[in-house]
Write an enzyme that holds these catalytic residues in place. Structure first.
Site: not given
Ligand code: SIN
Length: 337
Positions: A19, A63, A96-97
């Site tokens: 993100t 991710s 973050t995922d």
């Molecule tokens: C991801 O994990 O690539 C999408 C969600 C995020 O980064 O918060």
């Protein structure tokens, strides 16, 4: 804080997507975006002094789609840059995922004596008020700190160890926690205030199934890109819940799964039917490890335990530890053969 572009100590920023590199069609939209669209060099241009950092685009993924091949590539690029004497530390932009899984994997395979700092965001780069630039600036401050070492994640001004970090919120910008272990420290206006020691070696604490020497052999293979012919071992996660049965476990064993992590309830407790299936799996030669589905706390061993516990690792990290342990075992059998 501006980045000191005159510093002889180079910070390398590896982009993987997420993100933090997300793009939405409308600036007010914090959730309807595509992750991994903006290049890492472009993200750095927004930072004061950011153009002086060395950027490398390793991938551009959401991710949720992270996998072994990209982990291996990332470990190789980190190993390359960490070996350069002029490189002081690495920052990795990441979604973050699955950030906590990548963080644990990199700590396990690299155990770096220099800092490797994962930076992320909960809002896309195109948001009206994006959180990515501040997180990236904070991550660079951590990577530049003398004495910093190990893999950490930086989000919302907090520094989390790779061993403890967990995503605990699906929306808020301060989405991560370090559970009972607490933060490594905080970043305040570019200054790092440490609260405990940097992450260090993981095997002796968290790796009951393999000896350190075998682990080193497996890890060398990961960083060199050479694997045992069997490839990455298949390790799946199953969950205990009210009414859980052993059907999934039996099906996975029939498919040839090599390892299972069970996310138990509370102190790693298991429904009797699920436990019976897991014991059948152990008898069939499958490695089984028991974690807890609770976000906080760990499984505390008791003399009555029939399935070994994850030594405090959350289920997703216990899975990585078990995969590496199985790789280590196959490395040791190929050494013996
Ligand atoms: C991801 O994990 O690539 C999408 C969600 C995020 O980064 O918060």
């Amino acid at each position: 804080m501006a980045i000191n572009s005159n510093s002889p100590h180079q910070i390398v920023v590896l982009g993987t997507g997420g993100t933090i590199a997300g793009r939405a069609s409308q600036a007010g939209d914090n959730i309807g975006y595509t992750a991994g669209e903006v290049g890492v060099a472009q993200l750095l241009e927004l930072l004061p002094g950011g153009a002086a950092l060395l950027a490398e685009q390793v991938a551009q993924v959401d991710s949720k789609d992270m996998g072994f091949a990209l982990w291996q590539q990332l470990a190789q690029r980190c190993a390359h840059w960490l070996a350069q004497p002029e490189v002081q530390g690495i920052v990795i932009t990441h979604g973050t995922d699955t950030l906590e899984e990548t963080a644990y994997f990199l700590q396990a395979v690299l155990c770096p004596a220099k800092p490797v700092v994962l930076a992320c965001a909960m809002r896309p780069a195109t948001a009206l008020v994006p959180d990515g630039p501040q997180n990236l600036l904070d991550a660079v401050a951590v990577a530049s700190m003398p004495g910093a070492r190990g893999v950490v994640a930086v989000c919302a001004g907090r520094i989390h160890s790779a061993l403890d970090v967990q995503k605990v919120h699906s929306y808020q910008v301060d989405a991560f926690a370090s559970g009972d272990a607490g933060l490594v420290g905080v970043v305040e206006e570019g200054r790092v205030r440490l609260q405990r020691v940097w992450p260090d070696y993981v095997y002796e604490q968290n790796w009951p199934l393999a000896q350190v020497e075998c682990a080193q052999a497996a890890i060398k293979n990961i960083v060199n890109g050479t694997f045992p012919a069997s490839g990455w071992p298949r390790v799946e996660i199953v969950l205990n819940y009210a009414g859980a049965s052993g059907l999934l476990v039996d099906a996975l064993v029939a498919q040839g799964v090599q390892g299972l992590v069970v996310a138990g309830t509370g102190n790693g407790t298991l429904h009797a039917d699920l436990q019976a299936a897991l014991l059948r799996a152990v008898a069939a030669g499958v490695a089984v490890v028991r974690a807890t589905r609770c976000v906080f706390g760990r499984v505390l061993a008791t003399p009555a335990d029939v399935v070994i516990d994850s030594q405090g690792l959350a289920p997703v990290k216990a899975r990585i530890a078990l995969m590496l342990a199985l790789l280590a075992n196959s490395a040791s059998s190929s050494i013996r053969d």
